[in-house]
Scaffold this motif. Structure first.
Motif, mmCIF file in Angstrom:
data_model
loop_
_atom_site.group_PDB
_atom_site.id
_atom_site.type_symbol
_atom_site.label_atom_id
_atom_site.label_comp_id
_atom_site.label_asym_id
_atom_site.label_seq_id
_atom_site.Cartn_x
_atom_site.Cartn_y
_atom_site.Cartn_z
ATOM 1 N N ALA A 143 0.814 -1.214 0.000
ATOM 2 C CA ALA A 143 0.000 0.000 0.000
ATOM 3 C C ALA A 143 0.846 1.263 0.000
ATOM 4 O O ALA A 143 0.499 2.258 -0.654
ATOM 5 C CB ALA A 143 -0.928 0.002 1.223
ATOM 6 N N LEU A 144 1.958 1.234 0.716
ATOM 7 C CA LEU A 144 2.718 2.462 0.946
ATOM 8 C C LEU A 144 3.625 2.853 -0.214
ATOM 9 O O LEU A 144 3.641 4.024 -0.629
ATOM 10 C CB LEU A 144 3.552 2.315 2.227
ATOM 11 C CG LEU A 144 4.385 3.535 2.626
ATOM 12 C CD1 LEU A 144 3.486 4.721 2.957
ATOM 13 C CD2 LEU A 144 5.288 3.200 3.813
ATOM 14 N N LEU A 145 4.401 1.910 -0.736
ATOM 15 C CA LEU A 145 5.433 2.270 -1.708
ATOM 16 C C LEU A 145 4.878 2.915 -2.982
ATOM 17 O O LEU A 145 5.400 3.944 -3.435
ATOM 18 C CB LEU A 145 6.279 1.042 -2.050
ATOM 19 C CG LEU A 145 7.166 0.510 -0.918
ATOM 20 C CD1 LEU A 145 7.983 -0.684 -1.393
ATOM 21 C CD2 LEU A 145 8.083 1.598 -0.368
ATOM 22 N N PRO A 146 3.832 2.363 -3.603
ATOM 23 C CA PRO A 146 3.297 3.032 -4.798
ATOM 24 C C PRO A 146 2.726 4.418 -4.511
ATOM 25 O O PRO A 146 2.846 5.324 -5.350
ATOM 26 C CB PRO A 146 2.192 2.073 -5.272
ATOM 27 C CG PRO A 146 2.552 0.759 -4.689
ATOM 28 C CD PRO A 146 3.166 1.074 -3.370
ATOM 29 N N VAL A 147 2.109 4.579 -3.346
ATOM 30 C CA VAL A 147 1.555 5.886 -2.983
ATOM 31 C C VAL A 147 2.679 6.899 -2.770
ATOM 32 O O VAL A 147 2.577 8.055 -3.189
ATOM 33 C CB VAL A 147 0.663 5.754 -1.739
ATOM 34 C CG1 VAL A 147 0.315 7.122 -1.170
ATOM 35 C CG2 VAL A 147 -0.606 4.992 -2.077
ATOM 36 N N LEU A 148 3.753 6.471 -2.130
ATOM 37 C CA LEU A 148 4.913 7.347 -1.989
ATOM 38 C C LEU A 148 5.498 7.699 -3.351
ATOM 39 O O LEU A 148 5.942 8.832 -3.579
ATOM 40 C CB LEU A 148 5.981 6.679 -1.121
ATOM 41 C CG LEU A 148 5.689 6.570 0.366
ATOM 42 C CD1 LEU A 148 6.831 5.834 1.070
ATOM 43 C CD2 LEU A 148 5.502 7.955 0.993
ATOM 44 N N ALA A 149 5.504 6.726 -4.261
ATOM 45 C CA ALA A 149 6.013 6.973 -5.612
ATOM 46 C C ALA A 149 5.182 8.032 -6.311
ATOM 47 O O ALA A 149 5.726 8.970 -6.919
ATOM 48 C CB ALA A 149 6.009 5.675 -6.413
ATOM 49 N N LEU A 150 3.861 7.911 -6.231
ATOM 50 C CA LEU A 150 2.986 8.899 -6.865
ATOM 51 C C LEU A 150 3.177 10.283 -6.252
ATOM 52 O O LEU A 150 3.228 11.288 -6.965
ATOM 53 C CB LEU A 150 1.524 8.470 -6.710
ATOM 54 C CG LEU A 150 1.050 7.332 -7.611
ATOM 55 C CD1 LEU A 150 -0.340 6.884 -7.200
ATOM 56 C CD2 LEU A 150 1.067 7.750 -9.077
ATOM 57 N N THR A 151 3.295 10.335 -4.936
ATOM 58 C CA THR A 151 3.479 11.627 -4.257
ATOM 59 C C THR A 151 4.807 12.258 -4.652
ATOM 60 O O THR A 151 4.886 13.465 -4.902
ATOM 61 C CB THR A 151 3.415 11.436 -2.731
ATOM 62 O OG1 THR A 151 2.185 10.792 -2.385
ATOM 63 C CG2 THR A 151 3.487 12.768 -2.016
ATOM 64 N N SER A 152 5.841 11.430 -4.720
ATOM 65 C CA SER A 152 7.157 11.930 -5.123
ATOM 66 C C SER A 152 7.147 12.448 -6.554
ATOM 67 O O SER A 152 7.700 13.515 -6.857
ATOM 68 C CB SER A 152 8.195 10.805 -4.977
ATOM 69 O OG SER A 152 9.436 11.168 -5.537
#
Length: 209
Positions: free
Chosen positions: A62-71
């Protein structure tokens, strides 16, 4: 209302919401992404149970793709980078859905997903290729992103199959019931998550130049 009509209406509402959030960027986008990550993790727990290994895997899922999108959204061309990811993934889903229904034919892996066909995959790849080219061209993204639509569609479908495996394992039809006609959040973003993470990695290592 038929299931298809409901699916289309909810899909259009989700598309409008996604466009608004991507356009807003900043804290609005980041907060929304965090909420989506929390909902994804909640559904993951529903599908996999409470064992420690699955909890840790779900946290990163859940976390890594969301962090990728935010970055990516924070980058100077972040509006178009995130739009490219979302639009290419959506084009894959839409192209696969309609071409699979219209053409049908051999199934890819009926044990995991009995409705997914090779014609659907090809239709999704074609739709993704077209959308990827035009968004990358209009948004002045790297040339590679103009021609990466078809292989990215395969990645999106792989994410879809992974979630199908989780649902088969849990013996459920949908990951949740939050989205009428679509199921849960994971049902809607299962292809988006690996595409977002892969795109962020490729940009960071300089492959999308």
């Amino acid at each position: 209302m038929s299931e298809l009509k409901l699916r289309i209406i909810v899909g259009l509402l989700l598309a409008v919401l996604a466009v608004g959030l991507i356009w807003a960027g900043g804290y609005v986008f980041a907060l929304s992404a965090a909420i989506i990550a929390a909902l994804i993790f909640r559904e993951w727990r529903h599908l996999t149970g409470a064992s420690l290994g699955w909890i840790i895997a779900g946290f990163f899922y859940a976390l890594l793709p969301v962090l990728a999108l935010t970055s990516l959204r924070l980058q100077p061309n972040g509006l178009w980078l995130v739009s490219w990811i979302v639009a290419v993934t959506a084009a894959t889903d839409i192209g696969a859905f309609f071409s699979g229904r219209l053409i049908g034919g051999a199934k890819i892996c009926p044990a995991l997903s009995p409705k997914k066909t090779w014609s659907g995959l090809i239709g999704g790849m074609i739709a993704a290729a077209i959308v990827a080219y035009f968004i990358a061209d209009f948004g002045q993204l790297p040339f590679v992103m103009k021609v990466a639509g078809a292989p990215v569609a395969v990645v999106a479908q792989a994410g879809d199959f992974f979630e199908s495996w989780l649902k088969r394992r849990a013996n459920v039809k949908d990951s949740g019931n939050l989205l009428p006609g679509h199921g849960g959040i994971m049902d809607r973003v299962d292809g988006l998550l690996p595409v977002a993470l892969l795109t962020d990695i490729l940009i960071k290592i300089g492959a999308f130049l």
